[in-house]
Motif scaffolding. Structure first.
Motif, PDB file in Angstrom:
ATOM      1  N   ALA A  76       0.774  -1.687  -0.148  1.00 38.78           N
ATOM      2  CA  ALA A  76      -0.252   0.158   0.004  1.00 38.78           C
ATOM      3  C   ALA A  76       0.327   1.049   0.058  1.00 38.78           C
ATOM      4  O   ALA A  76       0.313   2.408  -0.898  1.00 38.78           O
ATOM      5  N   ILE A  77       1.863   1.469   1.000  1.00 37.77           N
ATOM      6  CA  ILE A  77       2.913   2.193   1.347  1.00 37.77           C
ATOM      7  C   ILE A  77       3.779   2.408  -0.470  1.00 37.77           C
ATOM      8  O   ILE A  77       3.576   3.878  -1.035  1.00 37.77           O
ATOM      9  N   ASN A  78       3.858   1.317  -1.020  1.00 36.99           N
ATOM     10  CA  ASN A  78       4.835   1.490  -2.005  1.00 36.99           C
ATOM     11  C   ASN A  78       3.936   2.097  -3.570  1.00 36.99           C
ATOM     12  O   ASN A  78       4.600   3.635  -4.234  1.00 36.99           O
ATOM     13  N   ALA A  79       2.431   1.660  -3.431  1.00 39.07           N
ATOM     14  CA  ALA A  79       1.301   2.334  -4.400  1.00 39.07           C
ATOM     15  C   ALA A  79       1.388   4.131  -4.611  1.00 39.07           C
ATOM     16  O   ALA A  79       1.453   4.410  -4.729  1.00 39.07           O
ATOM     17  N   VAL A  80       0.823   4.129  -3.093  1.00 42.11           N
ATOM     18  CA  VAL A  80       0.449   5.497  -2.615  1.00 42.11           C
ATOM     19  C   VAL A  80       1.889   6.246  -2.886  1.00 42.11           C
ATOM     20  O   VAL A  80       1.847   7.388  -3.336  1.00 42.11           O
ATOM     21  N   ASP A  81       3.362   6.028  -2.743  1.00 44.69           N
ATOM     22  CA  ASP A  81       4.372   6.726  -2.738  1.00 44.69           C
ATOM     23  C   ASP A  81       4.702   6.805  -4.176  1.00 44.69           C
ATOM     24  O   ASP A  81       5.193   8.132  -4.282  1.00 44.69           O
ATOM     25  N   TYR A  82       4.552   5.945  -4.861  1.00 37.42           N
ATOM     26  CA  TYR A  82       4.461   5.870  -6.912  1.00 37.42           C
ATOM     27  C   TYR A  82       4.058   6.964  -7.326  1.00 37.42           C
ATOM     28  O   TYR A  82       4.481   7.454  -8.175  1.00 37.42           O
ATOM     29  N   TYR A  83       2.807   6.742  -7.032  1.00 36.13           N
ATOM     30  CA  TYR A  83       2.091   7.370  -8.030  1.00 36.13           C
ATOM     31  C   TYR A  83       1.654   8.764  -7.228  1.00 36.13           C
ATOM     32  O   TYR A  83       0.995   9.065  -8.120  1.00 36.13           O
ATOM     33  N   LEU A  84       0.810   8.541  -5.930  1.00 35.25           N
ATOM     34  CA  LEU A  84       0.577  10.000  -5.415  1.00 35.25           C
ATOM     35  C   LEU A  84       1.679  11.100  -4.947  1.00 35.25           C
ATOM     36  O   LEU A  84       1.187  11.907  -5.558  1.00 35.25           O
ATOM     37  N   VAL A  85       2.305  10.536  -4.834  1.00 39.54           N
ATOM     38  CA  VAL A  85       3.707  11.261  -3.863  1.00 39.54           C
ATOM     39  C   VAL A  85       4.654  11.125  -4.897  1.00 39.54           C
ATOM     40  O   VAL A  85       4.863  12.544  -5.217  1.00 39.54           O
ATOM     41  N   ARG A  86       5.213  10.876  -5.468  1.00 35.75           N
ATOM     42  CA  ARG A  86       6.998  11.089  -6.553  1.00 35.75           C
ATOM     43  C   ARG A  86       5.963  11.314  -8.028  1.00 35.75           C
ATOM     44  O   ARG A  86       7.151  11.712  -9.204  1.00 35.75           O
ATOM     45  N   LYS A  87       4.660  10.824  -8.270  1.00 28.09           N
ATOM     46  CA  LYS A  87       3.801  11.695  -9.490  1.00 28.09           C
ATOM     47  C   LYS A  87       4.315  10.410 -10.001  1.00 28.09           C
ATOM     48  O   LYS A  87       5.041  10.755 -11.734  1.00 28.09           O
ATOM     49  N   THR A  88       4.546   9.247  -9.819  1.00 31.26           N
ATOM     50  CA  THR A  88       5.555   8.288 -11.453  1.00 31.26           C
ATOM     51  C   THR A  88       7.349   8.149 -11.745  1.00 31.26           C
ATOM     52  O   THR A  88       7.375   8.100 -12.505  1.00 31.26           O
ATOM     53  N   ARG A  89       7.550   9.437 -11.031  1.00 31.70           N
ATOM     54  CA  ARG A  89       9.528  10.080 -11.381  1.00 31.70           C
ATOM     55  C   ARG A  89      10.345   9.663 -10.174  1.00 31.70           C
ATOM     56  O   ARG A  89       9.677  10.457  -9.173  1.00 31.70           O
ATOM     57  N   ILE A  90      10.939   8.644 -10.303  1.00 32.53           N
ATOM     58  CA  ILE A  90      11.946   8.907  -8.975  1.00 32.53           C
ATOM     59  C   ILE A  90      13.996   8.859  -9.452  1.00 32.53           C
ATOM     60  O   ILE A  90      14.016   8.362 -11.551  1.00 32.53           O
ATOM     61  N   SER A  91      14.104   8.731  -9.255  1.00 29.69           N
ATOM     62  CA  SER A  91      15.535   8.772  -9.374  1.00 29.69           C
ATOM     63  C   SER A  91      16.724   7.643  -8.859  1.00 29.69           C
ATOM     64  O   SER A  91      17.163   7.274  -7.829  1.00 29.69           O
ATOM     65  N   ILE A  92      16.999   7.071  -9.719  1.00 24.70           N
ATOM     66  CA  ILE A  92      17.397   5.670  -9.664  1.00 24.70           C
ATOM     67  C   ILE A  92      18.962   5.914  -9.228  1.00 24.70           C
ATOM     68  O   ILE A  92      19.187   5.528  -8.265  1.00 24.70           O
ATOM     69  N   ALA A  93      20.065   6.512  -9.420  1.00 26.29           N
ATOM     70  CA  ALA A  93      21.286   7.226  -8.979  1.00 26.29           C
ATOM     71  C   ALA A  93      21.334   7.297  -7.689  1.00 26.29           C
ATOM     72  O   ALA A  93      22.200   6.801  -7.084  1.00 26.29           O
ATOM     73  N   ASP A  94      20.430   8.093  -7.303  1.00 30.67           N
ATOM     74  CA  ASP A  94      20.050   8.348  -5.939  1.00 30.67           C
ATOM     75  C   ASP A  94      19.733   7.255  -4.562  1.00 30.67           C
ATOM     76  O   ASP A  94      19.707   7.201  -4.055  1.00 30.67           O
ATOM     77  N   LEU A  95      19.420   6.202  -5.848  1.00 30.74           N
ATOM     78  CA  LEU A  95      19.413   4.665  -4.918  1.00 30.74           C
ATOM     79  C   LEU A  95      20.265   4.301  -4.581  1.00 30.74           C
ATOM     80  O   LEU A  95      20.621   2.894  -3.807  1.00 30.74           O
ATOM     81  N   PHE A  96      21.581   4.660  -4.497  1.00 35.49           N
ATOM     82  CA  PHE A  96      22.997   3.790  -4.385  1.00 35.49           C
ATOM     83  C   PHE A  96      23.989   5.273  -3.994  1.00 35.49           C
ATOM     84  O   PHE A  96      25.058   4.889  -3.736  1.00 35.49           O
ATOM     85  N   ASP A 112      18.903  12.507 -15.200  1.00 37.88           N
ATOM     86  CA  ASP A 112      19.052  12.766 -16.594  1.00 37.88           C
ATOM     87  C   ASP A 112      19.640  12.516 -17.646  1.00 37.88           C
ATOM     88  O   ASP A 112      19.982  13.190 -18.953  1.00 37.88           O
ATOM     89  N   LYS A 113      20.453  11.725 -17.002  1.00 35.49           N
ATOM     90  CA  LYS A 113      20.960  10.502 -17.949  1.00 35.49           C
ATOM     91  C   LYS A 113      21.310   9.224 -17.380  1.00 35.49           C
ATOM     92  O   LYS A 113      20.642   9.021 -16.217  1.00 35.49           O
ATOM     93  N   ASP A 114      20.931   7.990 -18.522  1.00 36.44           N
ATOM     94  CA  ASP A 114      21.174   6.508 -18.933  1.00 36.44           C
ATOM     95  C   ASP A 114      22.387   5.895 -18.083  1.00 36.44           C
ATOM     96  O   ASP A 114      22.946   5.869 -19.357  1.00 36.44           O
ATOM     97  N   PHE A 115      22.612   6.230 -17.016  1.00 37.69           N
ATOM     98  CA  PHE A 115      23.644   5.778 -16.546  1.00 37.69           C
ATOM     99  C   PHE A 115      24.512   4.319 -16.269  1.00 37.69           C
ATOM    100  O   PHE A 115      25.409   4.027 -16.389  1.00 37.69           O
ATOM    101  N   PHE A 116      23.336   3.701 -16.577  1.00 38.81           N
ATOM    102  CA  PHE A 116      23.149   1.981 -16.094  1.00 38.81           C
ATOM    103  C   PHE A 116      22.923   1.404 -17.598  1.00 38.81           C
ATOM    104  O   PHE A 116      22.658  -0.078 -17.465  1.00 38.81           O
ATOM    105  N   ASN A 117      22.261   2.605 -18.843  1.00 36.98           N
ATOM    106  CA  ASN A 117      22.259   1.928 -19.598  1.00 36.98           C
ATOM    107  C   ASN A 117      21.332   0.085 -19.361  1.00 36.98           C
ATOM    108  O   ASN A 117      21.302  -0.486 -20.006  1.00 36.98           O
ATOM    109  N   LEU A 139      30.872  10.463 -10.638  1.00 34.61           N
ATOM    110  CA  LEU A 139      29.857  10.922  -9.811  1.00 34.61           C
ATOM    111  C   LEU A 139      30.106  10.018  -8.488  1.00 34.61           C
ATOM    112  O   LEU A 139      30.029  10.735  -7.528  1.00 34.61           O
ATOM    113  N   GLU A 140      30.091   8.886  -8.159  1.00 28.81           N
ATOM    114  CA  GLU A 140      30.694   8.276  -7.359  1.00 28.81           C
ATOM    115  C   GLU A 140      31.503   9.134  -6.606  1.00 28.81           C
ATOM    116  O   GLU A 140      31.369   8.358  -5.308  1.00 28.81           O
ATOM    117  N   LYS A 141      32.541   9.126  -7.068  1.00 25.02           N
ATOM    118  CA  LYS A 141      33.352   9.572  -6.309  1.00 25.02           C
ATOM    119  C   LYS A 141      33.081  11.033  -5.815  1.00 25.02           C
ATOM    120  O   LYS A 141      34.272  11.848  -5.575  1.00 25.02           O
TER     121      LYS A 141
END
Length: 581
Positions: free
Chosen positions: A406-426, A510-515, A541-543
């Motif tokens: 439930a939290i995942n659905a609310v966070d993804y669709y209502l809070v983040r509006k289906t837009r997330i940053s993958i780089a920030d996960l690392f 803004d860039k596909d760093f992970f191919n 960026l990692e450094k």
């Protein structure tokens, strides 16, 4: 210290040319476009397999003991399948769109450090359920071995009475565990072919058992015609409890849907495969089980709920070539089903989660081997051969995973509006999108604990009849399939309104760093496609040697990314967590 460091270095997983850190290894990265090959039949089989397994075949026994008749039980199963399909489709993102799994989702929901909470919940369930399904797999394997050898089928038990298992079951359990071991070296995305084959074999087996028992009995049997007298109020709450029982078996799979939706190649085909896999097979198998049990009650004087018990009865009544052939096919179908279901939903799932906790030292293979080696500790044979409270509490699994869904659905669709940053996960950067408060999203943690806490009293009432139940909490437990979604989901959303998330909400890379994205996906998201030049840039960026500008969160997702220039003046240094030598 140098020897210890050298040993730890040797124990690190193979980086495969990719960065390895305390937050990252190759198994955690987004799935590249070329490796996303699951389509309609893969998802149909993935959700069809647990529905046509031996355990699901017998679900009717649990529903009828609630006071429902067969017709009412079928109604609850149909409603439950619709709910399961809806929840699963909602939970398929961000796995499908951003190609990340359950483990990284937990960082998005609970924070970089708080993610351990969601991961530990599923690791615990995976270990217990792996042992449980392994024992069921052993019972299915017994059919194959019994069809080969009559002496094996009639093997006498040499264990003391204090040991709650037979010698025959112990042998088949060890063999089944050994069969599963090599599958830990198969990548999860490559097991879909075997899943499709065994799914259809099991479907034909279920239809065959239904056709034989009803035909031999000359009708559906006495259970089908039984009626139950319930008041309107009792019937309503019993329906909710029946739906919850049916849903609970699939709840862990729904919560970690992103682990496999990230392999999806086409969203419509994936959603259709999920829906039909749940609704068709999820109705066929339990209905067949109830009709077959009703027919066997008239045929043999007692109802047989497990297909394994029916098949052994056929061999015991006449060890003919025809019976042996039928039992062998049933055994092969259900054994294969248990293998794929156990590996995908528990073995690989635990491997993915442990990789999220110990990225430098655990990958999917190592994590899967770990759960295989320790699953026997839960002693799954006691679940079936003693008066264990485990089977009574199996309906409670969803209490722990439903709030996460439930939290995942609310966070993804209502809070983040289906837009997330993958780089920030690392990253461990305090300005990262998922740092929240010292690495913990207290809003999501509170909503999770609230949803779990409200369901625990009902669980206690269900397994311990000495407790005097509270009607309100007991009713909540009966319908937690719906109530927990409302409580946890609404609580989290209200908390985000009262205490808004300040870190980079509604922002994408803004860039596909992970191919990981195709050209069409990059254009849709507004992302610069991958190129070899980005490899060096991302290493910087990692450094933390270069700056990256945030994208404007108000920019339309469909605008193409045509240059590396930024649309925002806000800057943030991405400091990917790297091990210090």
């Amino acid at each position: 210290m140098s020897r210890i460091s050298a040993l730890l270095k040797k124990l690190e997983v193979e980086p495969d040319g990719r960065p390895l850190s305390v937050l990252r290894n190759p198994d955690l990265e987004p799935i590249p476009h070329a490796k996303r090959q699951w389509a309609f039949w893969s998802f149909f089989a993935y959700y069809g397999l647990p529905n046509v397994s031996a355990a699901t075949f017998s679900i009717g026994s649990a529903l009828l003991t609630l006071g429902l008749n067969i017709k009412q039980s079928i109604g609850t199963i149909i409603v439950g399948n619709i709910v399961i399909s809806l929840y699963t489709v909602l939970n398929s993102n961000p796995g499908y769109k951003y190609h990340i799994g359950y483990t990284l989702e937990q960082r998005m929901l609970f924070g970089i450090y708080g993610s351990v909470i969601g991961i530990i919940i599923r690791v615990g369930l995976s270990v217990v359920l792996y042992g449980y399904l392994s024992w069921l797999g052993a019972l299915c394997l017994n059919l194959i071995l019994s069809s080969w050898s009559k002496s094996y089928m009639n093997m006498t038990n040499t264990f003391p009475e204090s040991v709650p298992m037979t010698k025959r079951d112990c042998i088949s359990f060890l063999i089944f565990q050994l069969i599963q071991m090599p599958l830990s070296f198969v990548h999860p995305r490559k097991i879909n072919g075997a899943g499709i084959v065994f799914c259809f074999m099991a479907i034909f087996s279920v239809i065959g058992v239904l056709a034989y028992t009803v035909s031999a009995n000359g009708g559906p049997g006495p259970l089908y015609y039984e009626s139950q007298d319930l008041t309107a109020n009792q019937r309503a709450w019993t329906w909710l409890l029946a739906i919850t029982i049916w849903y609970s078996g699939m709840s862990p799979v729904i919560a970690n849907q992103s682990d496999y939706s990230r392999y999806g190649s086409h969203q419509l085909k994936m959603n259709l495969g999920v829906t039909l896999g749940v609704c068709l097979t999820g109705t066929l198998a339990p209905v067949a089980g109830m009709f077959s049990a009703s027919a066997t009650q008239q045929l043999y004087g007692e109802p047989f709920w497990l297909p394994t018990d029916m098949a052994l009865k056929w061999l015991q009544d006449g060890y003919s070539a025809k019976a042996r052939c039928a039992v062998f096919f049933l055994g092969l179908s259900f054994t294969g089903t248990q293998l794929v279901v156990n590996m995908t939903q528990n073995g690989y799932a635990c491997g993915m989660d442990l990789a999220g906790i110990f990225p430098k030292y655990v990958n999917i293979t190592r994590g899967t081997i770990f759960v295989q080696l320790i699953s026997w500790v839960v002693q799954p044979w006691t679940f079936f051969n003693t008066s264990s409270a485990f089977l009574d509490s199996m309906t409670s699994f969803g209490i722990f995973t439903t709030p996460i869904m439930a939290i995942n659905a609310v966070d993804y669709y209502l809070v983040r509006k289906t837009r997330i940053s993958i780089a920030d996960l690392f990253t461990l950067d305090h300005k990262g999108a998922y740092w929240f408060y010292r690495g913990f999203n207290l809003r999501a943690i509170f909503a999770l604990l609230l949803g779990i806490a409200l369901g625990l009293p009902g669980l206690a009432f269900s397994v311990n009849t000495n407790f005097k139940p509270n009607n309100a909490l007991n009713n909540y437990y009966s319908g937690y399939t719906f109530f927990t979604v409302i409580i946890s989901g609404l609580t989290y959303y209200i908390l985000t309104l009262i205490f808004p998330i300040k870190q980079r909400v509604g922002v994408t890379d803004d860039k596909d760093f992970f191919n990981a994205f195709s050209l069409a996906e990059c254009q849709s998201i507004g992302m610069m496609p991958y190129s070899e030049e980005l490899e060096g840039e991302y290493m910087k960026l990692e450094k933390g040697e270069v700056e990256r500008r945030d994208q404007d969160s108000t920019r339309k997702a469909t605008s193409p990314r045509v240059s590396t220039s930024s649309h925002s003046e806000t800057k943030m240094v991405i400091e990917i967590a790297t091990p210090k030598e």
